[in-house]
Design an enzyme around this catalytic site. Structure first.
Site, PDB file in Angstrom:
ATOM      1  CD  GLU A  64      37.608  30.090  33.001  1.00 31.45           C
ATOM      2  OE1 GLU A  64      37.332  31.313  33.361  1.00 31.45           O
ATOM      3  OE2 GLU A  64      38.101  29.649  31.541  1.00 31.45           O
ATOM      4  CE  LYS A 133      37.117  30.210  28.291  1.00 33.00           C
ATOM      5  NZ  LYS A 133      37.900  30.709  29.223  1.00 33.00           N
ATOM      6  CB  CYS A 169      35.020  31.824  31.519  1.00 32.15           C
ATOM      7  SG  CYS A 169      35.122  33.349  32.451  1.00 32.15           S
ATOM      8  CE  LYS A 201      34.626  41.390  32.524  1.00 33.86           C
ATOM      9  NZ  LYS A 201      36.327  40.990  32.839  1.00 33.86           N
ATOM     10  CB  SER A 309      54.732  61.724  50.320  1.00 39.36           C
ATOM     11  OG  SER A 309      53.599  62.014  49.937  1.00 39.36           O
ATOM     12  CB  THR A 409      51.749  55.095  46.583  1.00 43.68           C
ATOM     13  OG1 THR A 409      52.877  56.062  46.729  1.00 43.68           O
ATOM     14  CG2 THR A 409      52.299  54.443  47.739  1.00 43.68           C
TER      15      THR A 409
END
Lengths: 561, 561
Positions: A64, A133, A169, A201, A309, A409
């Protein structure tokens, strides 16, 4: 990529529509990594694949909006950009005029003052068969109704004797478009996608594909984009469903990949389903790696700076950075204060050594003393934040001097709770852990240590075991642990999952069996930290609902239930 | 608020539909400041107005979604919140069961699994006449298609002998809904709105209202929300159009206001149009004040910390902060380095004195020396950013100690160009200048100095004149001025206006007569600074297209034209 043969079993009776295919067609799934806005680069990539497969296929199928990348956001409102995209499409068509194979490509299409999310076939110099679409996703991370007009029912495409039913999609996620294409005589369904990664997914896509198969008894080709784009990762994992309704072909996850399938092969009933070999931890890890790698690449950067760390988050983020850009491009700085345990220094050094990255120690004590001389009353939370901000200052100064990007992080549990210092440890260009809960961080580290065990024999894994065994601490005051301020992560992450991913109210969450006061406290902190999250670095969406474009909450929010 | 009488001129011939009004109806425009999500507070506000106007009006008209505030964003996806809103609506109806006057109110409405943006009349204990929004804005800062279902044509509402045509915000901007209501016999058009402020929005709204009048020859009542919500400011400025098509009644800008109009008064043709007395500078200034005031109030804060540099941006931001929360709640810190001119120190002190705010000097030299001992190679841009970040560190530490929020002050020209230090001068909870170009900053200061001149006689205005006369400088190295790195602001702001507000391509901008290299450089910097803007503090939308939700560009963006 080879596909298991199906010769050992006799074919089942094929549905009549499937039998109608005139002659074998060679279809190539072209799972490429387009870059948003980079028309020149994307066209070069498409041309390269076109040349490579010339003579070996009839149709190359790209994802797509492969011409412009996805999601292009407000570039789609820029008339100059749209005109250049159209020009690029014409150039591409002209480029392929002497090729025998054609390409199917996602592109924006302007018509009568409307903009469509479209697919075209470029064949022997011509642009053929615009199809548009119909269902525009406008939920979660999607905003397609901001840009596109939804089309009515789309016709099938006759291509070299075969009737193709092309879906873009979201159209694939509804029953109607495929059923209509089938009713028009489609023999193969083709979906071109830009489907962002989420933990579950891949299974979802397969389930939907099998649903479409069961409704229509037609083989399916599903071509997905691959690559990172800001806070989204497209994981590839393109696949095909054969005439037995099985996932008979799979392309790689998290990398470009190409696979040619003959239509007669697709029309057989297979005895064997191509297995999915990845597990949740490897998927999340690979998504984070690709997210960081492409963020750096697509924003023109290569070096990474990271504050180690001695804790688990920075250790995992460093491992991800090494996977993303190579150890040579990652530099770690440990910035101890008086509150830093020797074990943290030892663990950080060992982690850097395991990863093969350069490592440096810059103590922050003298800076802290200098600041305390200026502002002697600084104490409590302000004193904790000060340490975090001095570390951010050192990292950002180094970043400005070297051009390397700071990787931040904070994990999803921390970002949800606001357990992070704005302009301190939140400093950075990208956060690979942003959408990964703390309990998942540990599981990913365990998985990483197991998979890497062979390469790092004798080290006990890339992530030093003592990092995984010690109770997590921000080390901003004496004897601090995360659980002084937060519930145990096992409980916290469950409650957050109810509040965020499941979008439950406080009372509905409490009804799941959690302590009322604890749920209320967590929900309040989640709400209060919105202002921090809105100033946080981007990071890859890993969960069903990330805390950025997937969950758009106001900062000023008077709702308390 | 009194309205000029129209008795001196005979009424024109009234359109027949207007003459059909049965008997005079008293309509009260209730321009309130709802808070997003605060059902309890919003209901209390509505009840208070209801009680106050009982006996004096027939119908109180509240803004769009006044029950829940606007925009509620993903709170609208929270089933618990929607259920509580529905309960609050029923409680409200029940509360008014003994009142003779009714209220017209914007509320979300769940029906058959769909969610509508609706209006209801609460009358004598009953919830009557749901009517739903037809046109859902999904452009600019709006995302209503994410939440709501668009309704079909809506019927008129018979209320105490008068036929009301009710429209919800966007419906008013199209011809069709009003024409349909007129065709159904509407005698008065009522629009309930949550229309965000933009510099030219007041004129735009009036033009549209007069367009609707010219199409339908019906009087119009336009009730707008007032108040700040994150990056949006709703400016109020509700109004009415009489049967002569003139803006006959105006409510305040930037504050709650109420006005009762009798229908027979509205149906007369007026000889006099209520003038709009505000000018662009006062509008922008007041929008910034309301934005900051409500951001603080609605996030539960009251104190403001601001770094005064002796420059124009921080001076104006300090004046806005004083207007927003009072001088007593504003504390200024001047943080000089060796690059700070004595004039800057003098100007900052004078500015603080003019504003009556507490003022303190904290030099950053010792901190800088301490940092340079640790990182002796810091130079160039890194050294400039270091100074900015040390100032941010001091402000944030004070903020953590006192609970006061840091106001950050980068103007739109700087935010567009990335001429700001991430985690340095960009530190802060809110930026009142974020969507105001540098050239506009000067014009606003000039206006402010003139309007305040009476109160500050002898001072030459609130903003010291020398601040306005000196060339702007970040004072991060010797003899630096902004124009070392940027084109003159007069040119820069024009080019940015073409690229941002007009959304022109580079070539289209060059075609307006600007130097090609300069336009390309500016467009490149605009693109490159996206990563900074995505980590920036919220600030009020003032222009047609702000750089946050109004212009959604990717960070990784390969488009260069």
């Amino acid at each position: 990529m080879t596909i298991p043969s199906n010769s050992s079993r006799p074919p089942s009776v094929l549905p009549s529509s499937v039998l109608q295919c005139a002659k074998p067609l060679r279809l190539t799934l072209a799972q490429i990594n387009s870059s948003v806005g980079d028309l020149i680069g994307n066209c070069a990539k498409i041309k390269s694949a076109w040349g490579r497969f010339e003579g070996q296929t009839d149709l190359l199928i790209f994802p797509e909006l492969a011409l412009i990348g996805y999601p292009a956001q407000d570039l789609l409102l820029n008339a100059g950009f749209l005109d250049e995209a159209e020009k690029a499409l014409h150039d591409l068509a002209s480029y392929g005029r002497n090729y025998s194979c054609a390409i199917l490509l996602g592109t924006p299409h302007q018509k009568d003052g409307e903009l469509y999310n479209s697919a075209v076939i470029l064949d022997r110099g011509e642009i053929l068969h615009h199809c548009h679409k119909q269902y525009l996703p406008n939920y979660g991370v999607f905003d397609e109704k901001r840009y596109f007009t939804a089309a009515e029912k789309q016709p099938i495409i006759g291509f070299r004797g075969t009737k193709l039913g092309v879906m873009i999609c979201e159209d694939f996620w509804y029953a109607e478009p495929a059923q209509y294409l089938k009713s028009c005589g489609a023999e193969i369904l083709i979906g071109i996608h830009a489907s962002p990664f989420e933990k579950d997914k891949i299974t979802q896509r397969q389930n939907i594909a099998q649903q479409r198969f069961s409704e229509n008894q037609l083989p399916i080709i599903y071509v997905n984009q691959v690559g990172g784009q800001d806070s989204l990762v497209f994981d590839g994992h393109s696949f095909a469903v054969n005439a037995a309704g099985q996932i008979s072909h799979r392309l790689k996850g998290f990398d470009e990949d190409f696979l040619t399938i003959r239509s007669d092969e697709l029309l057989q009933t297979a005895s064997h389903e191509a297995p999915l070999e990845e597990q949740p931890e490897s998927l999340a890890y690979n998504a984070a790696c690709l997210g960081l790698r492409d963020y750096l690449k697509k924003s023109g950067q290569s070096g990474v700076l990271i504050g180690l760390s001695g804790g688990v988050d920075s250790a995992l983020a460093a491992a991800i950075a090494v996977d993303a850009v190579g150890a040579y491009n990652v530099h770690a700085i440990m910035m101890p204060s008086r509150f830093t345990a020797q074990q943290s220094l030892d663990d950080a050094a060992l982690c850097a050594q395991n990863l093969g990255i350069s490592y440096e120690i810059i103590p922050i004590e003298t800076l802290m003393q200098s600041f305390m001389t200026l502002e002697p009353n600084t104490q409590g939370l302000a004193h904790e934040n000060l340490q975090s901000r001095l570390r951010g200052l050192i990292l950002m100064t180094r970043s400005n001097m070297t051009g390397a990007m700071v990787v931040t992080t904070g994990n999803k549990s921390e970002m949800a709770m606001g357990y992070a210092t704005l302009y301190g440890d939140m400093c950075g260009g990208y956060n690979p852990l942003k959408d990964i809960y703390k309990t998942e961080i540990y599981r990913i580290c365990d998985w990483l240590n197991q998979t890497q065990a062979a390469q790092s024999a004798g080290l006990g894994g890339i992530i030093p075991q003592s990092i995984l065994d010690r109770p997590p601490s921000a080390e901003l005051r004496d004897n601090q642990t995360d659980q002084d301020s937060l519930p145990p992560y096992e409980i916290l992450d469950e409650i957050l999952h109810h509040l965020i991913e499941k979008n439950l109210s406080i009372s509905a969450t409490i009804a799941r069996g959690y302590d009322g006061d604890m749920v209320k406290k967590i929900a309040t902190l989640l709400k209060r930290a919105e202002y921090k999250r809105q100033q946080s670095a981007p990071g890859p969406k890993i969960s069903r609902r990330d805390l950025k474009s997937g969950r758009r909450y106001p900062i000023c929010n008077g709702y308390n239930s």
